[in-house]
Enzyme design. Structure first.
Site, PDB file in Angstrom:
ATOM      1  N   HIS A  65      23.355  26.907  29.536  1.00  0.00           N
ATOM      2  CA  HIS A  65      24.495  26.215  30.270  1.00  0.00           C
ATOM      3  C   HIS A  65      23.496  25.019  30.957  1.00  0.00           C
ATOM      4  O   HIS A  65      22.811  25.975  32.505  1.00  0.00           O
ATOM      5  CB  HIS A  65      25.071  26.803  31.061  1.00  0.00           C
ATOM      6  CG  HIS A  65      25.971  27.754  30.882  1.00  0.00           C
ATOM      7  ND1 HIS A  65      25.987  29.502  29.883  1.00  0.00           N
ATOM      8  CD2 HIS A  65      27.255  28.254  30.322  1.00  0.00           C
ATOM      9  CE1 HIS A  65      26.471  29.439  29.860  1.00  0.00           C
ATOM     10  NE2 HIS A  65      27.884  29.614  29.673  1.00  0.00           N
ATOM     11  N   HIS A 105      25.334  32.063  35.329  1.00  0.00           N
ATOM     12  CA  HIS A 105      25.281  31.454  34.138  1.00  0.00           C
ATOM     13  C   HIS A 105      24.469  30.421  34.431  1.00  0.00           C
ATOM     14  O   HIS A 105      23.485  29.762  32.963  1.00  0.00           O
ATOM     15  CB  HIS A 105      26.719  30.023  33.804  1.00  0.00           C
ATOM     16  CG  HIS A 105      27.639  29.983  34.294  1.00  0.00           C
ATOM     17  ND1 HIS A 105      28.379  30.080  35.679  1.00  0.00           N
ATOM     18  CD2 HIS A 105      26.938  28.806  34.493  1.00  0.00           C
ATOM     19  CE1 HIS A 105      28.698  29.263  36.623  1.00  0.00           C
ATOM     20  NE2 HIS A 105      27.857  27.763  36.051  1.00  0.00           N
ATOM     21  N   GLY A 153      26.713  37.197  37.119  1.00  0.00           N
ATOM     22  CA  GLY A 153      26.659  36.256  35.790  1.00  0.00           C
ATOM     23  C   GLY A 153      28.743  36.622  36.309  1.00  0.00           C
ATOM     24  O   GLY A 153      29.369  35.778  35.875  1.00  0.00           O
ATOM     25  N   GLY A 195      33.836  27.951  40.213  1.00  0.00           N
ATOM     26  CA  GLY A 195      34.348  29.684  39.684  1.00  0.00           C
ATOM     27  C   GLY A 195      34.409  30.483  40.431  1.00  0.00           C
ATOM     28  O   GLY A 195      35.422  31.017  40.517  1.00  0.00           O
ATOM     29  N   ILE A 226      34.302  21.026  37.965  1.00  0.00           N
ATOM     30  CA  ILE A 226      34.208  20.810  36.731  1.00  0.00           C
ATOM     31  C   ILE A 226      34.109  22.512  36.705  1.00  0.00           C
ATOM     32  O   ILE A 226      33.223  23.298  37.096  1.00  0.00           O
ATOM     33  CB  ILE A 226      32.943  20.394  35.922  1.00  0.00           C
ATOM     34  CG1 ILE A 226      32.778  18.806  36.267  1.00  0.00           C
ATOM     35  CG2 ILE A 226      32.822  21.406  34.341  1.00  0.00           C
ATOM     36  CD1 ILE A 226      33.571  18.256  35.273  1.00  0.00           C
ATOM     37  N   ARG A 395      39.101  66.263  49.204  1.00  0.00           N
ATOM     38  CA  ARG A 395      38.669  64.750  49.964  1.00  0.00           C
ATOM     39  C   ARG A 395      37.941  65.591  51.450  1.00  0.00           C
ATOM     40  O   ARG A 395      37.268  65.067  52.349  1.00  0.00           O
ATOM     41  CB  ARG A 395      39.900  64.111  49.883  1.00  0.00           C
ATOM     42  CG  ARG A 395      41.133  65.070  51.141  1.00  0.00           C
ATOM     43  CD  ARG A 395      42.961  63.691  51.286  1.00  0.00           C
ATOM     44  NE  ARG A 395      43.596  64.508  51.310  1.00  0.00           N
ATOM     45  CZ  ARG A 395      44.541  64.123  52.146  1.00  0.00           C
ATOM     46  NH1 ARG A 395      44.001  62.241  52.575  1.00  0.00           N
ATOM     47  NH2 ARG A 395      45.666  64.882  52.506  1.00  0.00           N
ATOM     48  N   GLU A 454      39.329  46.550  48.435  1.00  0.00           N
ATOM     49  CA  GLU A 454      38.471  47.542  47.328  1.00  0.00           C
ATOM     50  C   GLU A 454      37.755  46.589  46.173  1.00  0.00           C
ATOM     51  O   GLU A 454      36.177  47.243  45.963  1.00  0.00           O
ATOM     52  CB  GLU A 454      39.617  47.940  46.496  1.00  0.00           C
ATOM     53  CG  GLU A 454      40.182  48.524  47.137  1.00  0.00           C
ATOM     54  CD  GLU A 454      42.004  48.332  48.151  1.00  0.00           C
ATOM     55  OE1 GLU A 454      42.929  49.083  48.269  1.00  0.00           O
ATOM     56  OE2 GLU A 454      42.315  47.200  47.549  1.00  0.00           O
ATOM     57  N   HIS A 504      42.569  61.423  46.405  1.00  0.00           N
ATOM     58  CA  HIS A 504      44.098  61.380  45.608  1.00  0.00           C
ATOM     59  C   HIS A 504      44.116  60.864  44.454  1.00  0.00           C
ATOM     60  O   HIS A 504      44.721  60.175  43.595  1.00  0.00           O
ATOM     61  CB  HIS A 504      45.240  60.104  46.490  1.00  0.00           C
ATOM     62  CG  HIS A 504      44.969  60.190  48.212  1.00  0.00           C
ATOM     63  ND1 HIS A 504      44.222  60.174  49.028  1.00  0.00           N
ATOM     64  CD2 HIS A 504      46.064  60.313  48.444  1.00  0.00           C
ATOM     65  CE1 HIS A 504      44.809  60.396  49.663  1.00  0.00           C
ATOM     66  NE2 HIS A 504      46.395  60.494  49.903  1.00  0.00           N
TER      67      HIS A 504
END
Length: 721
Positions: A65, A105, A153, A195, A226, A395, A454, A504
């Site tokens: 790229h 990229h 990435g 992005g 772009i 737990r 999360e 859970h």
């Protein structure tokens, strides 16, 4: 702030070095291969003539790229040469500045910089960009390439990793820095693009960073308008700086990102001066700067054509007839800065030596952490249990482990995505990691309040782990680990020691119903390479899960833990459980092996009695808390656990996918669960001693005439890489 011809030469060199090129400029349109760079090995530098390396041969067409590397070359030069502190001869120096390329990229930009500054990244390595077994893969991978901090990435992941690196720096400084000893004071820098800004994980992480007032974090936003689909006006028109300002960030805008080197330097200096907020610098650039296609989507992920390559080289002052050029002045400039970084490390070593005399225990602890080794004898603190001990939810058993070991494993930093009371991830005396100005914690605190984030939690933990002084553990419901799946995958790919406390774990959570009851989740993460998925059946198995998770330096773990109470098993021990699977109940006359995990192991043990009393069938039971660890045992051991000669049946209230590796028949749940009291839900789906016995009897009957019956462990070919 004066920039001269050598600086511009360096910038142009970065552009050309980081731009994949081809001898003919031809492109395989079918496979969309981009031309690759042609280079020589570092040891051939004696072939320098004048200002450049004369490359004898070009490399065949490859991919890459070029747009972002060309557009971000000026800021890269300013940041790396004027600000960043690092030593290429020791990429692991703890107080180095960290750099993350979230828009991964554009990694040829980073590889070019690493090469120019003298990291162990040769010209041949650049030449092998995106080739099999090279150390220059198509996106940055931390365990492949010296100088790469985190694996990026998937967009937005690196952004959140950078937040985690900044958290780790702030915490480590809070623990080890003392008056007169500013041992840990590095910055974390990150490039990200449109992005990354669009991905939700970046919003989660940016919100968390703003709350945490991470003044050691400086992000540079490549505002080139772009993305792959073309101009961002088709999908992304928000005001990014206003968003970050709302998150509590310090914001700046350098409008001339292609040329205003002084403005870039001033912006970074200003960002460094802001100590109570993370900073973002919006840098408006031209993607593919210098190309005929600059400013368009055509240069984002497509190779430059031959005529474009020639005019770019001519425009940037290079001989277009030469395949590749690295002027000696550029090496000299960057190696000088690298030498300054090495000198800074030497000064740091002297400071640390003096610190060691005054703070002996802290110095020893920091040194130990940097080796990745745990404190001597820490495992002796792990709780163990007898069958007579009360039934406890796993737990809560996990909480008991944390309570028992937190003081002997000081690098363990726990947390939760807004489910602390449900995940049981906080020990009683824990101090929260918070800016001291909030009055609710300290930088040295070891409990993270991730909020309902999360995905960001998982990616931040990857960054925290990568820093080298922390072992992060973070909790959520098992079903919502799926929200974090992108970052969980990168935990595995980047070999990070991260622990996911996933409570859970089944339909046993009961009334919250199918939206919260995981069915496919374990199958998903068991399919993930380099991930250990633990589903302990009692206290000893829970301690074993923590033991293996903490001692596995390059493998993350998911601990699937129950809401409902589980009895302590007769046949379990920590020593057996750390093998991943073991015989919980043996009978040499057994007609069937029941293989199970977690809450269903005790049900299988009850089913043994029901089978004997009602159908005259003798059974044995195998507990399989972690199939990945079991798979790593030698074949003789695995066959002793699941032997030839009798059928085996798996029992787990999850998808049956994958259990054919360990059983001839599978009893599971290949549909969504149901809302109700957990015992009623188990009864509805016949996960009872009677229901298990019924299917076990059918399995024995079905296989009674199959002679010889091979164990599922006995396969013609089982690839374990």
């Amino acid at each position: 702030m004066a920039y001269g011809e050598v600086d511009q030469l360096a910038i142009n060199t970065i552009r050309c070095l980081a731009t994949p090129t081809s001898p003919e400029g031809s492109v395989n349109q079918e496979t969309k291969h981009h031309p690759n760079i042609a280079t020589q090995h570092r040891k051939e530098f004696n072939r320098l003539t004048g200002l450049s390396i004369q490359i004898d041969a070009t490399f065949k067409a490859n991919s890459g790229h070029p747009g972002a590397p060309m557009g971000m070359a000026p800021i890269s030069h300013v940041l790396f040469n004027k600000f960043m502190r690092f030593n290429p001869k020791n990429p692991g120096w703890v107080n180095r500045d960290r750099f993350v390329l979230s828009n991964g990229h554009g990694c040829m930009l980073q590889y070019a910089l690493l090469h120019l500054f003298g990291y162990e990244l040769s010209m041949d390595d650049l030449k092998n960009f995106r080739h099999i077994d090279s150390i220059t893969p198509g996106h940055p991978e931390a365990h492949d390439t010296p100088g790469i901090e985190v694996t990026t990435g998937p967009l937005g992941q690196g952004f959140a990793n950078a937040v985690g690196l900044a958290v780790a720096q702030a915490h480590t400084a809070g623990v080890f820095n003392k008056p007169g000893y500013d041992l840990i004071n590095n910055y974390t820098y990150c490039f990200f693009g449109d992005g990354c800004a669009m991905e939700g994980i970046a919003s989660e992480a940016a919100s968390a960073a703003g709350h945490l007032q991470l003044g050691n974090l400086i992000m540079i936003y490549d505002d080139n308008h772009i993305s792959i689909d073309g101009d961002t006006k088709c999908a992304f028109t928000e005001d990014v700086l206003k968003r970050f300002e709302a998150y509590g960030w310090h914001t700046q805008h350098v409008e001339q990102g292609d040329t205003d080197l002084e403005g870039m330097e001033a912006a970074i200096k200003k960002a460094q001066e802001v100590k109570d907020k993370p900073s973002v610098i919006k840098l408006t650039t031209t993607i593919g700067y210098g190309s005929k296609l600059q400013g368009t989507g055509g240069v984002h992920g497509n190779p430059l054509k031959e005529d474009d390559i020639l005019q770019v080289k001519k425009k940037f002052g290079f001989n277009p007839e030469e395949t590749f050029v690295v002027p000696q002045e550029v090496y000299d400039m960057y190696h000088k800065h690298a030498s300054e970084g090495a000198a800074a490390e030497q000064e740091w070593n002297k400071l640390f030596e003096k610190y060691s005399g005054e703070y002996k225990d802290l110095a020893a602890d920091l040194s130990r952490r940097l080796t990745g080794k745990l404190p001597e004898g820490w495992q002796n603190k792990l709780p163990t249990y007898k069958p007579s001990d009360p039934a406890i939810a796993s737990r809560k058993l996990s909480e008991s482990v944390l309570e028992a070991i937190y003081d002997v494993v000081p690098e363990l930093v726990s947390g939760s995505a807004d489910l602390t009371g449900s995940n049981n991830t906080r020990w009683k005396s824990a101090v929260d990691f918070q800016p001291p100005s909030t009055g609710i914690g300290e930088w040295s605190g070891r409990y993270m309040r991730y909020g309902v984030r999360e995905h960001a939690m998982a990616a931040m933990m990857n960054g925290m782990s990568a820093y080298g002084t922390i072992i992060p553990a973070g909790g959520t419901f098992l079903n919502f680990v799926s929200y974090a799946a992108g970052a969980v995958r990168l935990s595995s790919l980047s070999h990070q020691r991260v622990i996911y406390v996933a409570t859970h774990d089944s339909i046993g959570l009961g009334e919250d119903g199918p939206t919260h009851q995981p069915i496919e989740t374990l199958a998903h993460f068991r399919a993930l390479p380099n991930m250990m998925v633990w589903r302990p059946a009692d206290g000893n198995e829970t301690s074993a899960a923590y033991y293996v998770a903490l001692t596995s330096h390059e493998t993350p773990s998911i601990l699937a833990l129950t809401r409902q109470n589980l009895p302590q098993l007769e046949g379990s021990t920590l020593e057996k459980a750390i093998k991943g699977g073991y015989v919980a109940l043996e009978d040499k006359n057994a007609q069937i092996t029941l293989v199970s995990t977690g809450s269903e192991v005790s049900l299988c043990l009850e089913a043994v009695k029901y089978l004997k009393d009602n159908q005259g069938i003798t059974a044995r039971v195998v507990s399989m808390p972690c199939v990945e660890v079991f798979d790593a045992q030698d074949k003789d051991y695995r066959l002793s656990v699941i032997p030839d000669g009798i059928p085996s049946m798996s029992v787990e209230v999850m998808s049956t996918l994958g259990w054919e590796k360990y059983s001839h028949e599978q009893f599971g749940l290949n549909r969504f669960g149901a809302s109700g009291a957990y015992k009623d839900v188990y009864k509805k789906f016949e996960f009872t001693p009677e229901g298990i016995a019924k299917r076990a009897a059918a399995t024995v009957d079905f296989y009674k005439d199959v002679k010889p019956l091979r164990s599922p462990i006995n396969r013609a070919f089982l690839q374990l890489i």
